[in-house]
Enzyme design. Structure first.
Site, PDB file in Angstrom:
ATOM      1  N   ASP A 105       0.811  -1.220   0.000  1.00 50.81           N
ATOM      2  CA  ASP A 105       0.000   0.000   0.000  1.00 50.81           C
ATOM      3  C   ASP A 105       0.846   1.274   0.000  1.00 50.81           C
ATOM      4  O   ASP A 105       0.452   2.297   0.562  1.00 50.81           O
ATOM      5  CB  ASP A 105      -0.973   0.022   1.197  1.00 50.81           C
TER       6      ASP A 105
ATOM      7  N   LYS B  15       2.002   1.838  -5.182  1.00 55.04           N
ATOM      8  CA  LYS B  15       2.571   1.206  -6.385  1.00 55.04           C
ATOM      9  C   LYS B  15       1.662   1.407  -7.585  1.00 55.04           C
ATOM     10  O   LYS B  15       2.115   1.718  -8.686  1.00 55.04           O
ATOM     11  CB  LYS B  15       2.771  -0.313  -6.146  1.00 55.04           C
TER      12      LYS B  15
ATOM     13  N   GLY C  26      -4.447  -4.455  -3.778  1.00 54.85           N
ATOM     14  CA  GLY C  26      -5.439  -3.415  -4.063  1.00 54.85           C
ATOM     15  C   GLY C  26      -4.654  -2.198  -4.491  1.00 54.85           C
ATOM     16  O   GLY C  26      -4.008  -1.553  -3.666  1.00 54.85           O
ATOM     17  N   HIS C  27      -4.629  -1.925  -5.774  1.00 53.73           N
ATOM     18  CA  HIS C  27      -3.804  -0.834  -6.310  1.00 53.73           C
ATOM     19  C   HIS C  27      -4.701   0.283  -6.817  1.00 53.73           C
ATOM     20  O   HIS C  27      -5.532   0.065  -7.701  1.00 53.73           O
ATOM     21  CB  HIS C  27      -2.911  -1.362  -7.439  1.00 53.73           C
TER      22      HIS C  27
ATOM     23  N   THR D  48      -5.896 -11.733   3.561  1.00 51.27           N
ATOM     24  CA  THR D  48      -6.997 -11.055   2.875  1.00 51.27           C
ATOM     25  C   THR D  48      -8.134 -12.036   2.559  1.00 51.27           C
ATOM     26  O   THR D  48      -9.151 -11.642   1.997  1.00 51.27           O
ATOM     27  CB  THR D  48      -6.504 -10.441   1.554  1.00 51.27           C
TER      28      THR D  48
ATOM     29  N   ARG E   3       2.347 -29.447  -6.059  1.00 51.45           N
ATOM     30  CA  ARG E   3       2.159 -29.953  -7.420  1.00 51.45           C
ATOM     31  C   ARG E   3       0.794 -30.598  -7.661  1.00 51.45           C
ATOM     32  O   ARG E   3       0.670 -31.575  -8.391  1.00 51.45           O
ATOM     33  CB  ARG E   3       3.313 -30.879  -7.813  1.00 51.45           C
TER      34      ARG E   3
ATOM     35  N   GLN F  39       2.108  -6.373  -3.094  1.00 51.10           N
ATOM     36  CA  GLN F  39       2.647  -6.525  -1.739  1.00 51.10           C
ATOM     37  C   GLN F  39       4.001  -5.804  -1.614  1.00 51.10           C
ATOM     38  O   GLN F  39       4.206  -4.809  -2.287  1.00 51.10           O
ATOM     39  CB  GLN F  39       2.746  -8.009  -1.335  1.00 51.10           C
TER      40      GLN F  39
ATOM     41  N   ASP G  34       2.857  14.434   1.420  1.00 48.56           N
ATOM     42  CA  ASP G  34       1.902  15.512   1.706  1.00 48.56           C
ATOM     43  C   ASP G  34       1.156  15.273   3.015  1.00 48.56           C
ATOM     44  O   ASP G  34       0.743  16.218   3.684  1.00 48.56           O
ATOM     45  CB  ASP G  34       0.900  15.649   0.535  1.00 48.56           C
TER      46      ASP G  34
ATOM     47  N   GLY H 285       0.348  13.713  -3.890  1.00 51.38           N
ATOM     48  CA  GLY H 285      -1.107  13.601  -3.891  1.00 51.38           C
ATOM     49  C   GLY H 285      -1.506  12.362  -4.666  1.00 51.38           C
ATOM     50  O   GLY H 285      -0.683  11.792  -5.388  1.00 51.38           O
TER      51      GLY H 285
HETATM   52  P1  GDP Z   1      -0.626   0.120  -3.549  1.00 51.47           P
HETATM   53  O1  GDP Z   1      -1.238  -1.121  -3.032  1.00 51.47           O
HETATM   54  O2  GDP Z   1       0.848   0.192  -3.276  1.00 51.47           O
HETATM   55  O3  GDP Z   1      -0.936   0.375  -4.995  1.00 51.47           O
HETATM   56  O4  GDP Z   1      -1.267   1.332  -2.737  1.00 51.47           O
HETATM   57  P2  GDP Z   1      -2.840   1.515  -2.388  1.00 51.47           P
HETATM   58  O5  GDP Z   1      -3.549   1.951  -3.593  1.00 51.47           O
HETATM   59  O6  GDP Z   1      -3.351   0.328  -1.662  1.00 51.47           O
HETATM   60  O7  GDP Z   1      -2.771   2.661  -1.303  1.00 51.47           O
HETATM   61  C1  GDP Z   1      -2.213   3.904  -1.584  1.00 51.47           C
HETATM   62  C2  GDP Z   1      -3.266   4.986  -1.314  1.00 51.47           C
HETATM   63  O8  GDP Z   1      -2.645   6.248  -1.250  1.00 51.47           O
HETATM   64  C3  GDP Z   1      -4.299   5.090  -2.409  1.00 51.47           C
HETATM   65  O9  GDP Z   1      -5.509   5.495  -1.843  1.00 51.47           O
HETATM   66  C4  GDP Z   1      -3.732   6.188  -3.311  1.00 51.47           C
HETATM   67  O10 GDP Z   1      -4.749   6.870  -4.049  1.00 51.47           O
HETATM   68  C5  GDP Z   1      -3.099   7.093  -2.312  1.00 51.47           C
HETATM   69  N1  GDP Z   1      -1.899   7.816  -2.746  1.00 51.47           N
HETATM   70  C6  GDP Z   1      -0.885   7.379  -3.542  1.00 51.47           C
HETATM   71  N2  GDP Z   1       0.103   8.300  -3.606  1.00 51.47           N
HETATM   72  C7  GDP Z   1      -0.302   9.335  -2.837  1.00 51.47           C
HETATM   73  C8  GDP Z   1       0.310  10.580  -2.468  1.00 51.47           C
HETATM   74  O11 GDP Z   1       1.428  10.917  -2.847  1.00 51.47           O
HETATM   75  N3  GDP Z   1      -0.420  11.387  -1.633  1.00 51.47           N
HETATM   76  C9  GDP Z   1      -1.649  11.043  -1.165  1.00 51.47           C
HETATM   77  N4  GDP Z   1      -2.267  11.885  -0.352  1.00 51.47           N
HETATM   78  N5  GDP Z   1      -2.232   9.877  -1.493  1.00 51.47           N
HETATM   79  C10 GDP Z   1      -1.563   9.040  -2.295  1.00 51.47           C
HETATM   80  P1  IMO Z   2      -0.801  -4.341  -2.175  1.00 50.28           P
HETATM   81  O1  IMO Z   2      -0.318  -4.931  -3.475  1.00 50.28           O
HETATM   82  C1  IMO Z   2      -0.992  -4.726   2.151  1.00 50.28           C
HETATM   83  C2  IMO Z   2      -1.065  -8.805   3.771  1.00 50.28           C
HETATM   84  C3  IMO Z   2      -2.330  -9.260   4.472  1.00 50.28           C
HETATM   85  C4  IMO Z   2      -1.733 -10.220   5.490  1.00 50.28           C
HETATM   86  C5  IMO Z   2      -0.608 -10.881   4.721  1.00 50.28           C
HETATM   87  C6  IMO Z   2      -0.973 -12.224   4.109  1.00 50.28           C
HETATM   88  O2  IMO Z   2      -2.092  -3.631  -2.270  1.00 50.28           O
HETATM   89  O3  IMO Z   2       0.282  -3.561  -1.526  1.00 50.28           O
HETATM   90  P2  IMO Z   2      -2.470 -12.933   2.010  1.00 50.28           P
HETATM   91  O4  IMO Z   2      -3.916 -12.689   1.723  1.00 50.28           O
HETATM   92  O5  IMO Z   2      -1.526 -12.426   1.006  1.00 50.28           O
HETATM   93  O6  IMO Z   2      -2.194 -14.382   2.349  1.00 50.28           O
HETATM   94  O7  IMO Z   2      -2.195 -12.127   3.379  1.00 50.28           O
HETATM   95  O8  IMO Z   2      -0.258  -9.980   3.686  1.00 50.28           O
HETATM   96  N1  IMO Z   2      -1.259  -8.295   2.387  1.00 50.28           N
HETATM   97  C7  IMO Z   2      -1.189  -6.999   2.064  1.00 50.28           C
HETATM   98  N2  IMO Z   2      -1.038  -5.903   2.823  1.00 50.28           N
HETATM   99  N3  IMO Z   2      -1.065  -4.607   0.827  1.00 50.28           N
HETATM  100  C8  IMO Z   2      -1.195  -5.703   0.046  1.00 50.28           C
HETATM  101  O9  IMO Z   2      -1.137  -5.645  -1.296  1.00 50.28           O
HETATM  102  C9  IMO Z   2      -1.304  -6.969   0.660  1.00 50.28           C
HETATM  103  N4  IMO Z   2      -1.462  -8.233   0.191  1.00 50.28           N
HETATM  104  C10 IMO Z   2      -1.409  -9.030   1.267  1.00 50.28           C
HETATM  105  O10 IMO Z   2      -2.984  -8.163   5.079  1.00 50.28           O
HETATM  106  O11 IMO Z   2      -1.151  -9.497   6.544  1.00 50.28           O
HETATM  107 MG    MG Z   3      -2.808  -1.732  -1.826  1.00 48.10          MG
END
Ligand code: GDP
Ligand code: IMO
Ligand code: MG
Length: 429
Positions: free
Chosen positions: A13, A16, A40-41, A128, A142, A223, A332, A414
């Site tokens: 999170d 990415k 969740g991207h 998750t 396998r 991740q 920010d 942002g």
């Molecule tokens: P990911 O899993 O690495 O793709 O990240 P997520 O999407 O799960 O979480 C990142 C959150 O931060 C999302 O809600 C983005 O819209 C938000 N975000 C990403 N970059 C920035 C930033 O530079 N500033 C702010 N305020 N929000 C950001």
């Molecule tokens: P993105 O790509 C944050 C965490 C779960 C749990 C552990 C194992 O959005 O950054 P799993 O379901 O993979 O067996 O869970 O990994 N986890 C994440 N935490 N961002 C993710 O993906 C994650 N994918 C798995 O919360 O702790």
């Molecule tokens: Mg995410």
């Protein structure tokens, strides 16, 4: 050759998805290489938010062929739903493909993920519940079923019969739950198969050919390093390798073909699920980061645990990934904090650690050693030029570069595609 990798450096999170979308404008391919719909991207363009779980985050760029690679675990129902939602919004989804080697997440994997977590009680991982662990387990035992098995339905049927017998025995005898019905599953997969067949490809040949022809390929990690099956806080990790090495294994590409390895670093730390978190804040500062940063899971909606930036973690990620560039996100959100502690090392039983110990016990005992930086009060979200950042913000960024020995190429201020400060070119076309 132009292979680029985006990976998470903390616990996921980091943003990415946003950065893959930003870089995606310039590339010919975006390829996922591990994980599944546990990811969740988030991508936000002109206020419109798209949360991607299985689809590569380059999907909004028509010119970028999007491939769900061999190392990914694919829930076909989620994949079809995700494509449908985008299609209904008028987004072109004709450039999405899936590798014949990717493993299928089956309904029994999801069920077993939940049952295993429940059985662990207080020792649960906090997964998750998307069936990720059980699917990878079957792959390595396998007895997994691959996307390519759908191409010959007789093969699929035979494999399902064999594996389902084992899974149902587990579900009924160990967990005393209802077994899955073979015929019902076959009916469901008949429908899935029809829809997926035109999108199944040999991605290994295609991606290698693209790289050999000097096309631009961006590999999108899900991740992050601290959730890595080998180098994270085992067992509180996911079941794949979300590192640059994972690209080679999960996309079938030689390390010689990877030019730049881009680590995404959130300006503070968050973690979803259980496991050690040395710089975690259980006070009002943590609350404040969570509410201003809107730190709630993009996949499960769970509140994310929040803490100060842990550079011991980022340094570990820089080492195991061989990072060439950093992208700092969400800086920010730190505006307005008078003091900003950065964790630079751990104190474990009186000993200083500048690395991540393998022992979970030690990680739970570790105390953060902080360097306290001065904060800034200005709103920086509208700044697009590095020089205009407040001095203390620049000092914060410089300290990250010094301690990780890696240059910062983009600062994200942002969530929107356009909210960036560019410092060094990453993709030169
Ligand atoms: P990911 O899993 O690495 O793709 O990240 P997520 O999407 O799960 O979480 C990142 C959150 O931060 C999302 O809600 C983005 O819209 C938000 N975000 C990403 N970059 C920035 C930033 O530079 N500033 C702010 N305020 N929000 C950001
Ligand atoms: P993105 O790509 C944050 C965490 C779960 C749990 C552990 C194992 O959005 O950054 P799993 O379901 O993979 O067996 O869970 O990994 N986890 C994440 N935490 N961002 C993710 O993906 C994650 N994918 C798995 O919360 O702790
Ligand atoms: Mg995410």
């Amino acid at each position: 050759m132009a292979g680029y990798v985006v990976v998470g450096t903390q616990w996921g999170d980091e943003g990415k998805g946003k950065i893959v979308d930003v870089l995606g404008e310039k590339v010919d391919y975006v390829v996922r290489f591990q994980g599944g719909n546990n990811a969740g991207h988030t991508v936000i363009v002109n206020g419109e938010k798209t949360v991607l779980h299985l689809l590569p985050s380059g999907v909004l760029h028509k010119q970028a062929k999007c491939i769900i690679g061999p190392g990914v675990v694919v829930d076909p129902f989620v994949l079809l739903d995700e494509m449908k939602v985008l299609e209904d919004r008028g987004v072109d989804v004709s450039h999405i493909y899936v590798s014949d080697c990717a493993h299928l997440i089956m309904p029994y994997h999801i069920k077993l993920d939940a049952l295993q977590e429940e059985r662990k009680g207080e020792k649960k991982i906090g997964t998750t519940k998307r069936g990720i662990g059980p699917c990878y387990a079957d792959k390595y035992t396998r007895i997994g079923i691959r996307v390519g098995d759908l191409q010959d339905f007789d093969i699929f049927k035979e494999k399902l019969a064999d594996t389902l017998a084992i899974k149902n025995e587990q579900i009924v005898k160990l967990y005393e739950e209802e077994p899955f019905d073979y015929d019902e599953l076959i009916e469901k997969f008949k429908v899935v198969r029809e829809k997926l067949l035109p999108r199944i490809i040999d991605s290994v040949v295609e991606v290698n050919k693209a790289l050999d022809e000097d096309k631009f390929v961006l590999f999108e990690g899900a991740q992050a390093a601290m959730l890595d099956i080998n180098y994270g806080t085992y067992p509180y990790v996911t079941s794949s390798s979300p590192t640059s090495a994972g690209v080679c294994v999960g996309a079938g590409v030689s390390p010689k073909k990877l030019d730049r390895i881009i680590g995404i670093v959130k300006a503070y730390s968050t973690r979803v699920g259980e496991g050690p978190f040395v710089s975690e804040l259980l006070d009002e500062d943590g609350e404040r980061i969570r509410s201003i940063g809107n730190e709630f899971g993009a996949t499960t909606g769970r509140p994310r645990r929040c803490g100060w930036l842990d550079l011991n973690v980022v340094r570990h990620a820089a080492m195991i990934n061989g990072l060439t560039d950093l992208v700092i996100t969400k800086i920010d959100i730190l505006s307005g904090f008078k003091k900003l502690p950065i964790c630079v090392a751990y104190d474990i039983d009186g000993e200083r650690y500048e690395s991540i110990p393998a022992s979970l016990d030690k990680m739970y005992r570790a105390k953060p050693i902080y360097e306290v930086m001065d904060g800034w009060s200005e709103d920086i979200s509208k700044i697009r030029n590095y020089e205009e950042l407040p001095l203390n913000c620049k000092n914060y960024l410089k300290r990250i570069e010094e301690l990780t020995k890696t240059r910062i190429s983009i600062v994200s201020v942002g969530p929107e595609r356009s909210h960036n400060i560019y410092i060094h070119d990453i993709i030169n076309k």
